[in-house]
Scaffold this motif. Sequence first.
Motif, PDB file in Angstrom:
ATOM      1  N   GLU A  32      11.972  -6.257  25.090  1.00 14.79           N
ATOM      2  CA  GLU A  32      11.175  -4.980  25.432  1.00 14.79           C
ATOM      3  C   GLU A  32      12.229  -4.593  26.615  1.00 14.79           C
ATOM      4  O   GLU A  32      12.326  -3.086  26.436  1.00 14.79           O
ATOM      5  CB  GLU A  32       9.900  -5.102  26.268  1.00 14.79           C
ATOM      6  CG  GLU A  32       9.338  -3.817  26.732  1.00 14.79           C
ATOM      7  CD  GLU A  32       7.931  -3.981  27.108  1.00 14.79           C
ATOM      8  OE1 GLU A  32       7.217  -2.932  27.329  1.00 14.79           O
ATOM      9  OE2 GLU A  32       7.451  -4.973  27.439  1.00 14.79           O
ATOM     10  N   PHE A  80      11.766  -1.928  22.059  1.00 10.96           N
ATOM     11  CA  PHE A  80      10.693  -1.212  23.048  1.00 10.96           C
ATOM     12  C   PHE A  80      10.068  -0.273  22.289  1.00 10.96           C
ATOM     13  O   PHE A  80      10.192  -0.082  21.096  1.00 10.96           O
ATOM     14  CB  PHE A  80      11.321  -0.649  24.323  1.00 10.96           C
ATOM     15  CG  PHE A  80      12.441   0.328  24.065  1.00 10.96           C
ATOM     16  CD1 PHE A  80      11.992   1.517  24.266  1.00 10.96           C
ATOM     17  CD2 PHE A  80      13.620  -0.088  23.986  1.00 10.96           C
ATOM     18  CE1 PHE A  80      12.901   2.533  24.134  1.00 10.96           C
ATOM     19  CE2 PHE A  80      14.770   0.771  23.785  1.00 10.96           C
ATOM     20  CZ  PHE A  80      14.420   2.050  23.927  1.00 10.96           C
ATOM     21  N   ASP A  81       9.098   0.253  22.822  1.00  6.93           N
ATOM     22  CA  ASP A  81       8.108   1.136  22.281  1.00  6.93           C
ATOM     23  C   ASP A  81       8.860   2.308  21.299  1.00  6.93           C
ATOM     24  O   ASP A  81       8.459   2.560  20.311  1.00  6.93           O
ATOM     25  CB  ASP A  81       7.217   1.993  23.324  1.00  6.93           C
ATOM     26  CG  ASP A  81       6.216   1.049  23.880  1.00  6.93           C
ATOM     27  OD1 ASP A  81       5.811  -0.128  23.325  1.00  6.93           O
ATOM     28  OD2 ASP A  81       5.551   1.468  24.851  1.00  6.93           O
ATOM     29  N   GLU A 101      11.255   0.289  18.512  1.00 12.43           N
ATOM     30  CA  GLU A 101      10.827  -0.733  17.517  1.00 12.43           C
ATOM     31  C   GLU A 101      10.660  -0.783  16.218  1.00 12.43           C
ATOM     32  O   GLU A 101      10.959  -1.332  15.349  1.00 12.43           O
ATOM     33  CB  GLU A 101       9.624  -1.302  18.160  1.00 12.43           C
ATOM     34  CG  GLU A 101       8.304  -0.864  18.258  1.00 12.43           C
ATOM     35  CD  GLU A 101       7.238  -1.468  18.523  1.00 12.43           C
ATOM     36  OE1 GLU A 101       7.208  -2.493  18.346  1.00 12.43           O
ATOM     37  OE2 GLU A 101       6.115  -0.997  18.943  1.00 12.43           O
ATOM     38  N   THR A 108       8.273  -9.523  25.585  1.00 10.53           N
ATOM     39  CA  THR A 108       8.009  -8.360  26.460  1.00 10.53           C
ATOM     40  C   THR A 108       8.064  -8.599  27.799  1.00 10.53           C
ATOM     41  O   THR A 108       8.549  -9.758  28.350  1.00 10.53           O
ATOM     42  CB  THR A 108       6.555  -7.820  26.049  1.00 10.53           C
ATOM     43  OG1 THR A 108       5.782  -8.621  26.550  1.00 10.53           O
ATOM     44  CG2 THR A 108       6.346  -7.577  24.669  1.00 10.53           C
ATOM     45  N   PRO A 143       3.280 -10.683  23.563  1.00 16.63           N
ATOM     46  CA  PRO A 143       3.753  -9.386  22.734  1.00 16.63           C
ATOM     47  C   PRO A 143       2.560  -9.102  21.823  1.00 16.63           C
ATOM     48  O   PRO A 143       1.556  -9.827  21.646  1.00 16.63           O
ATOM     49  CB  PRO A 143       4.750 -10.134  21.978  1.00 16.63           C
ATOM     50  CG  PRO A 143       5.359 -11.263  22.597  1.00 16.63           C
ATOM     51  CD  PRO A 143       4.129 -11.639  23.407  1.00 16.63           C
ATOM     52  N   ASP A 175       1.567  -4.056  23.865  1.00 14.14           N
ATOM     53  CA  ASP A 175       3.044  -4.043  24.214  1.00 14.14           C
ATOM     54  C   ASP A 175       3.694  -4.088  22.787  1.00 14.14           C
ATOM     55  O   ASP A 175       3.026  -4.146  21.754  1.00 14.14           O
ATOM     56  CB  ASP A 175       3.389  -5.467  25.017  1.00 14.14           C
ATOM     57  CG  ASP A 175       3.383  -5.108  26.370  1.00 14.14           C
ATOM     58  OD1 ASP A 175       3.896  -4.032  27.029  1.00 14.14           O
ATOM     59  OD2 ASP A 175       3.148  -6.432  27.035  1.00 14.14           O
ATOM     60  N   PRO A 176       5.154  -3.935  22.618  1.00  9.00           N
ATOM     61  CA  PRO A 176       5.671  -3.880  21.099  1.00  9.00           C
ATOM     62  C   PRO A 176       5.540  -5.213  20.742  1.00  9.00           C
ATOM     63  O   PRO A 176       5.467  -6.276  21.088  1.00  9.00           O
ATOM     64  CB  PRO A 176       7.281  -3.916  21.826  1.00  9.00           C
ATOM     65  CG  PRO A 176       7.072  -3.197  23.010  1.00  9.00           C
ATOM     66  CD  PRO A 176       6.177  -3.679  23.906  1.00  9.00           C
TER      67      PRO A 176
END
Length: 291
Positions: free
Chosen positions: A48, A72-73, A76, A96, A101, A105-106
């Motif tokens: 992340e 990351f967000d 991904e 993360t 994870p 979270d991603p």
Amino acid sequence: MNVDFLALPELPPLPTGIVLAATPLGNIADATPRLMQALAEADYIAAEDTRRTRNLAQALGVEIRGTIISNFDHNEASRVAQLIELARNATVVVVTDAGMPLVSDPGFPLVEAAHDAGVNITCFPGPSAVPVALALSGLAVGKFAFDGFAPRKKGARIAWLETLRTEARSVCFFESPHRIADTLADAVEVLGPDRRAAVARELTKTYEEIKRGTLAELADWAAGGLKGEISCVIEGVVRKEVTDVTELIAEAVQRVEAGERLKAVCAQLADEHKVSKKELYDGALAARDRV
């Protein structure tokens, strides 16, 4: 008694495929041997925050020999195809910033794609703020739900809190330190001042703090602002044993006056308290007509 914590069984080689690996919430001593192995031996690490992952490895005394890829967000979804192809013949470890994870979270798009593509996937379990907050809350959490982050905007937050009005399970959620005061104030407005809850702040870290009380007490406490990462638990509705259906009729009428549909309210109350839906509906109609 002296215990040699380094006398651990030899760890098997990392599997080919996707490995989800939980990282410490704050206390570095919560890192597991399998996390340390994953960081040291992975062919690729989907992180992340690449800098925080390198700092974690350094703090653990682990040398990362594989390639670190940001995941990351905001990127991904575009990483999925690349990581799936790599995982067909190599080990891709997903981490993360803290915790497990996928838990707010991603990670979900990659795990979903791995299942669809037939790519091996496993997990090296470890810390997660959700069970830690639940365990420390001092509330009844035999049955619970996790709702991720509370909605940012007030309208959506109020609508979400309305769904908890009759929720029998305790509900855990995450919140930003910048919004926690507003969220607790809204919870008082929607759920009432006496509903019990707990706020867990900076879990496992130096300034860890768990505050339990009524929503009104917690809203007053947080009004001046809080710092750190925050997890909250709101206790589910504790239903009293009903011996007189008139109590439920009064509740049904009150909820209908607040905007709910009579049939839906009566069906829910009848199911929860094992009483006759028809008796409750007819009684609520008669009570409403008398007003």
